[in-house]
Design an enzyme around this catalytic site. Sequence first.
Site, PDB file in Angstrom:
ATOM      1  N   GLY A  42       0.790  -1.232   0.000  1.00  0.00           N
ATOM      2  CA  GLY A  42       0.000   0.000   0.000  1.00  0.00           C
ATOM      3  C   GLY A  42       0.816   1.272   0.000  1.00  0.00           C
ATOM      4  O   GLY A  42       0.326   2.334   0.326  1.00  0.00           O
ATOM      5  N   CYS A  43       2.087   1.169  -0.379  1.00  0.00           N
ATOM      6  CA  CYS A  43       2.913   2.367  -0.431  1.00  0.00           C
ATOM      7  C   CYS A  43       3.279   2.660  -1.881  1.00  0.00           C
ATOM      8  O   CYS A  43       3.393   1.757  -2.688  1.00  0.00           O
ATOM      9  CB  CYS A  43       4.199   2.176   0.355  1.00  0.00           C
ATOM     10  SG  CYS A  43       3.910   1.586   2.018  1.00  0.00           S
ATOM     11  N   GLN A  44       3.492   3.948  -2.180  1.00  0.00           N
ATOM     12  CA  GLN A  44       3.874   4.312  -3.537  1.00  0.00           C
ATOM     13  C   GLN A  44       5.320   3.920  -3.830  1.00  0.00           C
ATOM     14  O   GLN A  44       5.683   3.632  -4.952  1.00  0.00           O
ATOM     15  CB  GLN A  44       3.699   5.813  -3.723  1.00  0.00           C
ATOM     16  CG  GLN A  44       3.574   6.194  -5.180  1.00  0.00           C
ATOM     17  CD  GLN A  44       3.259   7.653  -5.366  1.00  0.00           C
ATOM     18  OE1 GLN A  44       4.170   8.474  -5.461  1.00  0.00           O
ATOM     19  NE2 GLN A  44       1.993   7.984  -5.430  1.00  0.00           N
TER      20      GLN A  44
END
Lengths: 410, 144
Positions: free
Chosen positions: B50-52
């Site tokens: 869920g991180c860029q």
Amino acid sequence: MELVTAYNVTDIRKDFPILNQTVHGKPLVYFDNAATTQKPLPVIQALTEYYQGYNANIHRGIHTLAEKATAEYEGTREAARQFINAAQREEIIFTRGTTEGINLVAASFGRAFIKAGDEIIISTMEHHSNIVPWQMLCEETGAKLSVIPITDEGDIILEEYEKLLSEKTKMVALVYVSNSLGTINPVKQVIDLAHGYGARVLVDGAQATAHLDIDVQALDCDFYVFSSHKMYGPTGVGVLYGKKALLEAMPPYQGGGEMIKDVSFERTTYNELPYKFEAGTPNIADTVAFKAALQYVNNIGKAAIGEYEQELLAYGTEALSGIPGLRIIGQAREKISVISFRVEGIHHQDIGIILDTQGIAVRTGHHCTQPLMQRFGIPGTSRASFAMYNTKEEIDRLVQGLHKVRKMFA
Amino acid sequence: MKINEIQDEIVNEFAMFDDWSDKYEYIIDIGKKLPPLPAEYKTEENKIKGCQSQVWLHSQLTNDGKVFFEGDSDAIIVRGLAGLLIRILSGQKPEEVAKADLYFIDKVGMSGHLAQTRSNGLASMVKQMKLDSLAYQAKLGQKI
């Protein structure tokens, strides 16, 4: 000789109140227009007027408010028809947006016309919303998905596309303008070639419709989908254009109110076009206000907007190219005003965060085009996308911001 | 040092900076100095979703019942944030980490600035550190 131009960006900016603010103490530079554009006053006013003056459910009411709401709602349908030069109003189906339009076609057209062994063609630069619905359809039916490759510059390779075409091809779904690269695809050629094999063509116009003159009859596409919110209108509204004979032949997508003629427990008959595909109470307010966006664009003129945005693109491309270590991803022959880039040694997320402290809004990441990023062997880009209200001074701010980014991460 | 003492220390350090540019310079500096995570720990399992950017977190429990964290990212600001979290939580007891109230995020003004977007990974890192600690608590036979 100095050219006198009617295009006055200072006046245009006054119509977009949101632009007149500071972010982290700096005047906002909004360069995330490919994600969503800002809304001009007439659109905001149309929303307010609807809720203050004539909010009512449409189509079956016999009272005055319902009639007014229906007339306005259908007025947007007519305005959208004219905007893309569709032949008939029945060919304009309101959706929640581009994504829903594609899903509708994949589900309904797919159910009726796609079977095992058939082939569907997309391109490497599709948005996930023009990949996943077709993958789902292929999984369901046993059809095969083929992908048109692209060049390093970001143009689709037409010769390779021709090789993919065959009698088995039933659908070609292509993005008109790439959201990640800005590439304007030669959709007319793609459509004509597909039709030579009896295949249907869906054009994803999400990024094109705010920038290019759209004529679905001249393109001869079978389906054309786009979103209101990427062209100065409200979120939650989109249009699916389909050729009438095709839409007639397709089964309904969702069942419910509005889309029926008669319902009994034994048998239900469906409403005529376009209502057959508009089950349930639609997004009336936003659809009504969408008309104000269409009129706003028409008043300024697509040609003038397009010309101005090309000026911004040329200015921005040159200015950004001068930044050491900056590489522009997407240098297609024809582009709209989108510049995707990477800066050597600096993660796009870091770029985005630091630009934000300068009041500059860009998008960073894979832009919902992961296969395209894989094609270029990169995890993502930073993307500046310009709209009719952006200025060269703002591009200068981006350049200064990027110099600061480079200094901070050196 | 206890978790809250370190948090207070960090809040004081950030109080010296006038604007966010300076605060980020500081975070970037921490990010640059954070030792890289050994390649063997840069596994799919240690990756935070869920991180860029790509973010890895590795934890281990020592014999004296303390949890140690290491982290890494391909983005420098996230590395810096990981560095701050590690400074606060690494070497503490699992039960202290699990119940920690990380008020420094609010106090240095980060919650309004970047914690609201999940893309920066700060919230995801905190969550993972707490989950790991809960697992260690269970392993130590402690009531959760």
